[in-house]
Design an enzyme around this catalytic site. Structure first.
Site, short mmCIF file in Angstrom:
data_model
loop_
_atom_site.label_atom_id
_atom_site.label_comp_id
_atom_site.label_asym_id
_atom_site.label_seq_id
_atom_site.Cartn_x
_atom_site.Cartn_y
_atom_site.Cartn_z
CG ASP A 1 5.35 -3.29 0.01
OD1 ASP A 1 4.55 -2.34 -0.06
OD2 ASP A 1 5.05 -4.36 0.57
CD GLU A 2 4.77 1.73 -0.23
OE1 GLU A 2 4.65 2.58 -1.12
OE2 GLU A 2 3.79 1.31 0.43
CB VAL A 3 10.59 -1.47 5.29
CG1 VAL A 3 10.75 -1.75 6.79
CG2 VAL A 3 10.23 -2.74 4.54
NE ARG B 1 -2.44 1.40 -1.23
CZ ARG B 1 -2.50 0.91 -2.42
NH1 ARG B 1 -2.97 -0.28 -2.64
NH2 ARG B 1 -2.07 1.60 -3.43
NE ARG B 2 2.50 -1.12 -4.39
CZ ARG B 2 3.28 -1.94 -3.76
NH1 ARG B 2 4.32 -1.54 -3.15
NH2 ARG B 2 3.02 -3.21 -3.73
#
Length: 503
Positions: free
Chosen positions: A184-186, A3-4
């Site tokens: 993703d998106e950490v 959920r970028r």
């Protein structure tokens, strides 16, 4: 989940890209064959993403939907359960109160198997873990005590928890060939107190993710998939640390894919990974509060990915594409587009992947398949020549007409707002410079809008209740209808007050 930071506006570059794509909208992107003829490559795997963390459909609806997805051209499913999964043992506190049961998950898996659809579960293992880290029991594993999105990379208990999440989901997917482990998106990487002195973000990422990938590969004997964004700027030397442990999935949801995923990135991934995936979006990529999918933009995204497939450099192979369909932007957000009214977008995107463009004949065929009898599926709101498309025959078709009507009310609301900001602004009121006719017009506009939004709630209970749980129907009504109705009432009162000043 990925959920970028998704894009309500793609920028100037995207605008030029869309113009270019639609100049040749009804032609295919092709590559020469050895015989000299032009051919279009197709993605071997076309995986439809089901994001179940927002407005999850009933299991009966999902099971009934699978044959239709197969008919549209899907070859598999990427299922992101989040808190709808029936976690077992001490992980059961992660479940939503009305999560799917184990029997329901088994029913979904069995139906997918019977249709020869590959079912790939998606389990987040680093970032996007709000549904886990919001619980006090797991608070010590947060990268930042104030932020519930990311695990602490340097805490060995973080990877241990991630493995347990994956193992529990794998338990009910015994025949899965692949499991997507997110990654993703950490946003919290490097913010954990114990991260200091352990290298940069890439070193921390490897330290956390490599044991998880090894567990999936060696213990579960399944191939892990991994979102690419945290690896996007890595050198080939760094990428080789994962080269035989995962198949990366390169995601980009805008129309101008090439602008955001450059040739150098593609070359690095192709040189390092034998198999790479793409990820597009058929819904949920155009704004966190959207309800009506802008299909023109979604199709353009798939045209762009088709072109990349035909130009993808060796030696690695771009083997498949996941058509993502995001339901909300994170665990705490309200839903964006619902699944049923976005199925026309999915159908046209899958059709686009056949030839690299949306052919006029395919637009016609898909429209008739969905039940659009005397019109084509509109590619955006302003494309539509009507607001009721009759009895649509695809699963969840009645919801499409209802959502289109609600979107129409929102556009009416924009007209009310224009009257408000133009003729009842603080500047106008301060100077007592008010146009009686326009103020009255704004008051009437807001009054009618509030009535229409309130009336739509009754219809929502009937229409949405066909495929959603009661709690999700209520959330949708409160956030998508009543919130607008209340604002319309407030602005109506503002207009009335201004009107009274003129008496």
């Amino acid at each position: 989940m990925a959920r970028r930071v998704l894009y309500a506006f793609a920028g100037v570059a995207a605008a030029f890209a869309i113009v270019g794509i639609y100049r040749g909208f009804f032609s295919s992107s092709k590559t020469p064959s050895p015989s000299g003829e032009t051919t279009t490559r197709r993605f071997a795997h076309r995986i439809v993403h089901l994001d179940l963390k927002g407005a999850p459909p009933t299991m009966s609806y999902l099971v009934d939907l699978l044959p239709f997805l197969k008919r549209l051209g899907a070859t598999g499913l990427l299922v992101e359960y989040e808190d709808m999964y029936p976690y077992s043992g001490d992980l059961s506190l992660l479940r939503r109160a009305d999560a799917y049961t184990e029997a329901e998950i088994k029913r979904l898996v069995a139906k997918a198997n019977s249709l020869h659809l590959d079912l790939i579960p998606l389990v987040q293992t680093f970032g996007h873990l709000s549904f886990v880290l919001k619980h006090e029991r797991f608070a010590p594993l947060r990268a930042d005590p104030r932020d519930v999105t990311s695990l602490c990379a340097s805490n060995p208990d973080s990877a241990a928890l991630a493995k347990r999440l994956v193992a529990d989901v794998a338990r009910l997917h015994p025949n899965a060939k692949r499991i997507h482990v997110g990654g993703d998106e950490v946003g919290g990487i490097g913010r954990c107190r114990t991260d200091a002195g352990r290298g940069g973000t890439s070193a921390l990422y490897v330290a956390h993710m490599k044991p998880i990938l090894e567990y999936v590969t060696e213990t579960l004997a399944v191939t892990p998939l991994l979102w690419h964004d945290m690896l996007a700027q890595w050198s080939i030397g760094d990428l080789t640390k994962f080269s035989h442990l995962a198949e990366p999935m390169i995601w980009e949801y805008r129309a101008d894919v090439r602008y955001h995923v450059d040739a150098a990135t593609l070359r690095r991934f192709s040189a390092t990974f034998p198999r790479v995936w793409a990820a597009s979006a058929f819904k949920g990529a155009d704004g966190s509060y959207e309800d009506f999918t802008p299909i023109r933009t979604r199709v353009a995204n798939h045209v762009a990915w088709s072109k990349i497939l035909n130009e993808y450099p060796g030696p690695g192979e771009l083997i498949g594409i996941a058509l993502t369909g995001w339901s909300k932007y994170d665990h705490f957000a309200i839903p964006c587009e619902l699944l049923p009214p976005a199925l026309p977008s999915l159908a046209l995107c899958l059709s686009t992947l056949k030839s690299g463009a949306l052919l006029a004949s395919e637009h016609e065929r898909v429209s008739r398949l969905l039940g659009f009898r005397d019109s084509l599926v509109p590619l955006d709101y302003f494309d539509a020549k009507k607001s009721d498309f009759g009895s649509l025959s695809y699963p969840g078709g009645p919801v499409y007409n209802f959502i289109f009507y609600v979107d129409k009310l929102r556009h009416i609301g924009q007209r009310c707002t224009k009257l408000d900001v133009t003729w009842i602004s603080p500047w106008n009121q301060k100077r007592n410079s008010l146009n009686w006719y326009r103020v009255n017009q704004a008051a009437e506009c807001y009054e009618k809008l509030a009535e229409d939004f309130t009336a739509a709630a009754d219809k929502a209970k009937t229409v949405l209740g066909l495929f959603l749980r009661a709690a999700d129907v209520e959330e949708w009504i409160q956030t998508k209808l009543f919130s607008f109705a209340e604002r319309a009432k407030e602005f109506h009162q503002k207009a009335i007050n201004a009107f009274n000043e003129l008496q």
